[in-house]
Design an enzyme around this catalytic site. Structure first.
Site, PDB file in Angstrom:
ATOM      1  CB  CYS A 192      -0.982  -0.023   1.178  1.00  0.00           C
ATOM      2  SG  CYS A 192      -0.230  -0.215   2.813  1.00  0.00           S
ATOM      3  CB  ALA A 193       0.646   4.731   1.021  1.00  0.00           C
TER       4      ALA A 193
END
Length: 195
Positions: A136-137
């Protein structure tokens, strides 16, 4: 391009407080106790850490580094922070990497649970064929939640054991909403196995 999107914001019921023991003696911890567990042990993260054989948990930086992906021999990518504004499957064209994007929000009100089984299936298939990066980020909440769900669904680990398994290799901290959803999954899997 494989892509899943869900914008529902259903809340899940909060588990009861305290440690309870169920029939096969695995503790079910409160959200507070799970957070304490998450804050112990390894807290540092690399751009990607191998948390299970062939399964890497990482961030957006590693996902954008095609050279490093090739070095790690990544064959599949599960992006838990997919967005139409950032590269998706088209970014990996010509690399042989299979891609699945989930447009999840790192918010306690976001319902990640509809993705638990599709993500577990994708990860399982990837590990049969090669290596996977789940990201994800930052690689500590959304993607970590999906990896924990995979270990619970496909390897029959109780939530606490799954957390400890991942924490041995990478610091993670799913948000409280995701933890509640993982507790609900843990309870459902226990009931299913005891039936």
């Amino acid at each position: 391009m494989a892509f899943l999107s869900r914008f529902s914001r259903n809340n899940t019921r909060s588990p009861s407080r305290g440690v309870r023991e169920e029939r096969n003696r695995h503790p079910i911890l409160s959200i507070f106790e799970l957070e304490r567990l998450l804050y112990t042990g390894k807290t540092a993260c690399n751009h990607a850490d191998e948390v299970w054989p062939g399964l890497y948990l990482g961030d957006q930086d590693i996902a954008a580094n095609r050279r490093e992906l090739a070095h790690l021999r990544i064959t599949h990518i599960l992006n838990a922070s997919h967005s139409k504004w950032r590269g998706g499957a088209e970014y990996y064209e010509g690399t042989g990497i299979r891609y699945l994007g989930i447009e999840a929000h790192d918010s306690p009100s976001f319902d990640m649970s509809p993705y638990f089984y599709p993500a577990a299936d994708f990860i399982h298939q990837a590990l049969n064929e090669g290596r996977i990066l789940v990201h994800c980020a930052v690689g500590v909440s959304r993607s970590a939640t999906l990896v924990l769900a995979y270990l619970m669904i496909r390897h029959h680990m109780p939530l606490v054991e799954a957390i400890k398994t991942v924490k041995d290799h990478r610091g993670i901290i799913p948000n409280r909403g995701f933890l509640r959803q993982l507790v609900a999954l843990d309870n459902a899997l226990r009931l299913k196995r005891s039936a």
